[in-house]
Design a protein around this motif. Structure first.
Motif, PDB file in Angstrom:
ATOM      1  N   VAL A  92      12.610   1.002 -10.036  1.00  0.00           N
ATOM      2  CA  VAL A  92      11.805  -0.027  -9.381  1.00  0.00           C
ATOM      3  C   VAL A  92      11.071  -0.871 -10.425  1.00  0.00           C
ATOM      4  O   VAL A  92      11.024  -2.103 -10.323  1.00  0.00           O
ATOM      5  CB  VAL A  92      10.789   0.607  -8.407  1.00  0.00           C
ATOM      6  CG1 VAL A  92       9.726  -0.415  -7.994  1.00  0.00           C
ATOM      7  CG2 VAL A  92      11.499   1.122  -7.168  1.00  0.00           C
ATOM      8  N   ALA A  93      10.503  -0.218 -11.428  1.00  0.00           N
ATOM      9  CA  ALA A  93       9.768  -0.945 -12.468  1.00  0.00           C
ATOM     10  C   ALA A  93      10.674  -1.951 -13.172  1.00  0.00           C
ATOM     11  O   ALA A  93      10.300  -3.115 -13.372  1.00  0.00           O
ATOM     12  CB  ALA A  93       9.183   0.042 -13.479  1.00  0.00           C
ATOM     13  N   VAL A  94      11.869  -1.506 -13.548  1.00  0.00           N
ATOM     14  CA  VAL A  94      12.822  -2.398 -14.215  1.00  0.00           C
ATOM     15  C   VAL A  94      13.289  -3.483 -13.251  1.00  0.00           C
ATOM     16  O   VAL A  94      13.377  -4.668 -13.614  1.00  0.00           O
ATOM     17  CB  VAL A  94      14.039  -1.610 -14.742  1.00  0.00           C
ATOM     18  CG1 VAL A  94      15.060  -2.564 -15.365  1.00  0.00           C
ATOM     19  CG2 VAL A  94      13.600  -0.561 -15.767  1.00  0.00           C
ATOM     20  N   SER A  95      13.554  -3.087 -12.005  1.00  0.00           N
ATOM     21  CA  SER A  95      14.088  -4.033 -11.029  1.00  0.00           C
ATOM     22  C   SER A  95      13.099  -5.126 -10.677  1.00  0.00           C
ATOM     23  O   SER A  95      13.485  -6.281 -10.478  1.00  0.00           O
ATOM     24  CB  SER A  95      14.510  -3.298  -9.749  1.00  0.00           C
ATOM     25  OG  SER A  95      13.386  -2.887  -8.994  1.00  0.00           O
ATOM     26  N   GLN A  96      11.802  -4.781 -10.572  1.00  0.00           N
ATOM     27  CA  GLN A  96      10.806  -5.788 -10.209  1.00  0.00           C
ATOM     28  C   GLN A  96      10.747  -6.901 -11.247  1.00  0.00           C
ATOM     29  O   GLN A  96      10.594  -8.070 -10.905  1.00  0.00           O
ATOM     30  CB  GLN A  96       9.426  -5.127 -10.061  1.00  0.00           C
ATOM     31  CG  GLN A  96       9.314  -4.191  -8.875  1.00  0.00           C
ATOM     32  CD  GLN A  96       9.624  -4.863  -7.551  1.00  0.00           C
ATOM     33  OE1 GLN A  96       8.987  -5.847  -7.166  1.00  0.00           O
ATOM     34  NE2 GLN A  96      10.620  -4.357  -6.842  1.00  0.00           N
ATOM     35  N   VAL A  97      10.866  -6.528 -12.506  1.00  0.00           N
ATOM     36  CA  VAL A  97      10.891  -7.535 -13.567  1.00  0.00           C
ATOM     37  C   VAL A  97      12.186  -8.331 -13.506  1.00  0.00           C
ATOM     38  O   VAL A  97      12.175  -9.567 -13.472  1.00  0.00           O
ATOM     39  CB  VAL A  97      10.753  -6.868 -14.956  1.00  0.00           C
ATOM     40  CG1 VAL A  97      10.880  -7.912 -16.059  1.00  0.00           C
ATOM     41  CG2 VAL A  97       9.415  -6.138 -15.062  1.00  0.00           C
TER      42      VAL A  97
ATOM     43  N   PHE B 169       6.534 -14.716 -14.977  1.00  0.00           N
ATOM     44  CA  PHE B 169       6.067 -13.465 -15.585  1.00  0.00           C
ATOM     45  C   PHE B 169       4.741 -13.018 -14.980  1.00  0.00           C
ATOM     46  O   PHE B 169       4.521 -11.822 -14.754  1.00  0.00           O
ATOM     47  CB  PHE B 169       5.925 -13.637 -17.099  1.00  0.00           C
ATOM     48  CG  PHE B 169       7.222 -13.517 -17.842  1.00  0.00           C
ATOM     49  CD1 PHE B 169       7.885 -12.295 -17.930  1.00  0.00           C
ATOM     50  CD2 PHE B 169       7.801 -14.625 -18.435  1.00  0.00           C
ATOM     51  CE1 PHE B 169       9.085 -12.178 -18.613  1.00  0.00           C
ATOM     52  CE2 PHE B 169       9.011 -14.524 -19.123  1.00  0.00           C
ATOM     53  CZ  PHE B 169       9.650 -13.292 -19.208  1.00  0.00           C
ATOM     54  N   ILE B 170       3.850 -13.971 -14.718  1.00  0.00           N
ATOM     55  CA  ILE B 170       2.559 -13.625 -14.118  1.00  0.00           C
ATOM     56  C   ILE B 170       2.756 -13.034 -12.728  1.00  0.00           C
ATOM     57  O   ILE B 170       2.131 -12.031 -12.355  1.00  0.00           O
ATOM     58  CB  ILE B 170       1.646 -14.874 -14.034  1.00  0.00           C
ATOM     59  CG1 ILE B 170       1.247 -15.313 -15.448  1.00  0.00           C
ATOM     60  CG2 ILE B 170       0.394 -14.573 -13.208  1.00  0.00           C
ATOM     61  CD1 ILE B 170       0.473 -16.610 -15.492  1.00  0.00           C
ATOM     62  N   ASN B 171       3.655 -13.640 -11.943  1.00  0.00           N
ATOM     63  CA  ASN B 171       3.936 -13.145 -10.597  1.00  0.00           C
ATOM     64  C   ASN B 171       4.560 -11.754 -10.633  1.00  0.00           C
ATOM     65  O   ASN B 171       4.285 -10.908  -9.773  1.00  0.00           O
ATOM     66  CB  ASN B 171       4.864 -14.113  -9.856  1.00  0.00           C
ATOM     67  CG  ASN B 171       4.171 -15.411  -9.486  1.00  0.00           C
ATOM     68  OD1 ASN B 171       2.942 -15.443  -9.351  1.00  0.00           O
ATOM     69  ND2 ASN B 171       4.924 -16.474  -9.312  1.00  0.00           N
ATOM     70  N   VAL B 172       5.409 -11.509 -11.624  1.00  0.00           N
ATOM     71  CA  VAL B 172       6.042 -10.191 -11.761  1.00  0.00           C
ATOM     72  C   VAL B 172       4.993  -9.116 -12.029  1.00  0.00           C
ATOM     73  O   VAL B 172       5.020  -8.036 -11.435  1.00  0.00           O
ATOM     74  CB  VAL B 172       7.084 -10.202 -12.897  1.00  0.00           C
ATOM     75  CG1 VAL B 172       7.498  -8.780 -13.253  1.00  0.00           C
ATOM     76  CG2 VAL B 172       8.305 -11.006 -12.484  1.00  0.00           C
ATOM     77  N   LEU B 173       4.047  -9.417 -12.911  1.00  0.00           N
ATOM     78  CA  LEU B 173       3.025  -8.435 -13.270  1.00  0.00           C
ATOM     79  C   LEU B 173       2.106  -8.095 -12.104  1.00  0.00           C
ATOM     80  O   LEU B 173       1.477  -7.036 -12.090  1.00  0.00           O
ATOM     81  CB  LEU B 173       2.189  -8.961 -14.446  1.00  0.00           C
ATOM     82  CG  LEU B 173       2.935  -9.104 -15.778  1.00  0.00           C
ATOM     83  CD1 LEU B 173       2.025  -9.720 -16.832  1.00  0.00           C
ATOM     84  CD2 LEU B 173       3.452  -7.744 -16.247  1.00  0.00           C
TER      85      LEU B 173
ATOM     86  N   ILE C  87       0.816  -1.217   0.000  1.00  0.00           N
ATOM     87  CA  ILE C  87       0.000   0.000   0.000  1.00  0.00           C
ATOM     88  C   ILE C  87       0.851   1.269   0.000  1.00  0.00           C
ATOM     89  O   ILE C  87       0.783   2.090  -0.928  1.00  0.00           O
ATOM     90  CB  ILE C  87      -0.948   0.033   1.224  1.00  0.00           C
ATOM     91  CG1 ILE C  87      -1.850  -1.198   1.246  1.00  0.00           C
ATOM     92  CG2 ILE C  87      -1.784   1.318   1.198  1.00  0.00           C
ATOM     93  CD1 ILE C  87      -2.801  -1.298   0.086  1.00  0.00           C
ATOM     94  N   ALA C  88       1.663   1.447   1.050  1.00  0.00           N
ATOM     95  CA  ALA C  88       2.352   2.725   1.262  1.00  0.00           C
ATOM     96  C   ALA C  88       3.375   3.055   0.180  1.00  0.00           C
ATOM     97  O   ALA C  88       3.332   4.135  -0.415  1.00  0.00           O
ATOM     98  CB  ALA C  88       3.013   2.727   2.643  1.00  0.00           C
ATOM     99  N   PHE C  89       4.309   2.153  -0.071  1.00  0.00           N
ATOM    100  CA  PHE C  89       5.339   2.435  -1.084  1.00  0.00           C
ATOM    101  C   PHE C  89       4.742   2.577  -2.490  1.00  0.00           C
ATOM    102  O   PHE C  89       5.127   3.496  -3.232  1.00  0.00           O
ATOM    103  CB  PHE C  89       6.433   1.374  -1.069  1.00  0.00           C
ATOM    104  CG  PHE C  89       7.581   1.718  -0.165  1.00  0.00           C
ATOM    105  CD1 PHE C  89       8.259   2.927  -0.293  1.00  0.00           C
ATOM    106  CD2 PHE C  89       7.989   0.848   0.827  1.00  0.00           C
ATOM    107  CE1 PHE C  89       9.319   3.253   0.540  1.00  0.00           C
ATOM    108  CE2 PHE C  89       9.043   1.168   1.681  1.00  0.00           C
ATOM    109  CZ  PHE C  89       9.709   2.376   1.533  1.00  0.00           C
ATOM    110  N   PRO C  90       3.810   1.699  -2.912  1.00  0.00           N
ATOM    111  CA  PRO C  90       3.184   1.914  -4.221  1.00  0.00           C
ATOM    112  C   PRO C  90       2.490   3.273  -4.320  1.00  0.00           C
ATOM    113  O   PRO C  90       2.586   3.944  -5.358  1.00  0.00           O
ATOM    114  CB  PRO C  90       2.171   0.764  -4.312  1.00  0.00           C
ATOM    115  CG  PRO C  90       2.792  -0.327  -3.501  1.00  0.00           C
ATOM    116  CD  PRO C  90       3.437   0.386  -2.342  1.00  0.00           C
TER     117      PRO C  90
ATOM    118  N   PRO D 165       3.063  -5.321  -6.421  1.00  0.00           N
ATOM    119  CA  PRO D 165       2.449  -4.026  -6.070  1.00  0.00           C
ATOM    120  C   PRO D 165       3.255  -2.813  -6.526  1.00  0.00           C
ATOM    121  O   PRO D 165       2.677  -1.826  -6.996  1.00  0.00           O
ATOM    122  CB  PRO D 165       2.367  -4.090  -4.538  1.00  0.00           C
ATOM    123  CG  PRO D 165       2.247  -5.547  -4.237  1.00  0.00           C
ATOM    124  CD  PRO D 165       3.121  -6.217  -5.253  1.00  0.00           C
ATOM    125  N   MET D 166       4.579  -2.864  -6.385  1.00  0.00           N
ATOM    126  CA  MET D 166       5.394  -1.722  -6.776  1.00  0.00           C
ATOM    127  C   MET D 166       5.329  -1.485  -8.279  1.00  0.00           C
ATOM    128  O   MET D 166       5.291  -0.342  -8.740  1.00  0.00           O
ATOM    129  CB  MET D 166       6.843  -1.923  -6.339  1.00  0.00           C
ATOM    130  CG  MET D 166       7.066  -1.806  -4.840  1.00  0.00           C
ATOM    131  SD  MET D 166       6.672  -0.169  -4.192  1.00  0.00           S
ATOM    132  CE  MET D 166       7.913   0.825  -4.978  1.00  0.00           C
TER     133      MET D 166
END
Length: 301
Positions: A129-134, A158-162, A41-44, A165-166
């Protein structure tokens, strides 16, 4: 002096979290629930609101995205190389590899960036963050799946990455920005909730600290700490010379790549029945040493 105070502020929240654990003010279950609030919640929300009302054309730089992607790849290769020298066991190699290239820059990096450069810096951090999460989630699962099972279910990865929350927060922030959505009375409460991410995240981090001493882990911990806290920001710095980046983009990247080992590296080690004590030592001691190394890195900057 401002830099020193910023670092001391971070340490204070972590110490408070550890003290709260020692006096048993709240349980491990409560800490886990608070951790879920922070990351789901908070960080996103913090990332979403960093995009609000900003001209993305002045921020998004293709060279910056390419730089981040290449630096992640280089640090991953470097981490695998160091881990291969240290260990023969595939699962232990995975523990050390993840500890080196996967950083806790959401909790440890965001407060420093916001303090030094203002909330606008979180837009650049959000892109990272977007690049790192993937990159992080796919490579981490790949390392452990390969070490334990010898195969990887890429579709599931890939499904889990999508669903991260971030990552969702970054996409929502961009959509709200591009569509010019006016949040009206929601702007202030959403911004305020987002601001709770750093203090709560640091307190939970301190609450989770468990100090152990195993002389067999000392060498590995020192090597991983040096690789994570010194070599990675150095790699990030050298790679900036290949791209046309602004001073702000360079500074933000080097700070984030110099952050300590991510807490989730311990979670992966536990889930795959790897060396959890070693993974725990990496998280705790890179976080402690980070107060010194980030100060030196920022002085160089």
């Amino acid at each position: 002096m401002e830099l020193l105070f910023t670092i001391l502020n971070l340490i204070t929240f972590i110490v408070v979290g550890y003290i709260l654990k020692r006096i048993k003010l709240f349980s491990n279950r409560t800490a886990q629930e608070l951790n879920s609030y922070v990351f789901k919640i908070a960080f996103p929300l913090n990332v979403i609101m960093s995009f609000y009302g900003v001209d993305l054309k002045e921020v998004i730089n293709l060279s910056f995205i390419l730089y981040i992607s290449l630096t992640f790849l280089i640090t991953f290769i470097f981490a695998k190389f160091v881990a291969r020298i240290l260990h023969t066991n595939p699962l232990t190699r995975a523990v050390s590899t993840v500890a080196i290239y996967r950083g806790n820059f959401i909790i440890m990096g965001f407060p420093i960036l916001e303090s030094l450069f203002g909330s606008s810096a979180l837009i650049y951090a959000g892109i990272i963050v977007a690049v790192s999460q993937v990159f992080y989630n796919i490579t981490t699962a790949w390392l452990y799946e390969r070490a334990s099972l010898g195969k990887v279910a890429f579709k599931k990865l890939f499904i889990n990455v999508l669903k991260t929350p971030m990552l969702i927060g970054v996409f929502l922030g961009i959509i709200i920005n591009l569509l010019g959505i006016n949040l009206l009375f929601l702007e202030k409460p959403l911004t305020t909730i987002g601001k709770t991410a750093s203090p709560f995240g640091l307190i939970v981090l301190g609450h989770g600290f468990i100090f152990t001493y195993n002389k067999n882990n000392i060498k590995n911990t020192l090597v991983i700490a040096f690789s994570k806290l010194i070599c990675l920001p150095a790699i990030a710095f050298l790679t900036t010379e290949l791209f046309n980046l602004t001073t702000l983009e360079k500074s933000i990247s080097i700070i984030l790549f110099g952050c300590p080992t991510a807490i989730v590296s311990y979670t992966f080690a536990k889930n795959y029945k790897a060396d959890t004590e070693l993974a725990q030592d990496y998280v705790v001691y890179t976080t402690i040493l980070y107060a010194l190394t980030i100060y030196l890195v920022l002085l160089v900057l």
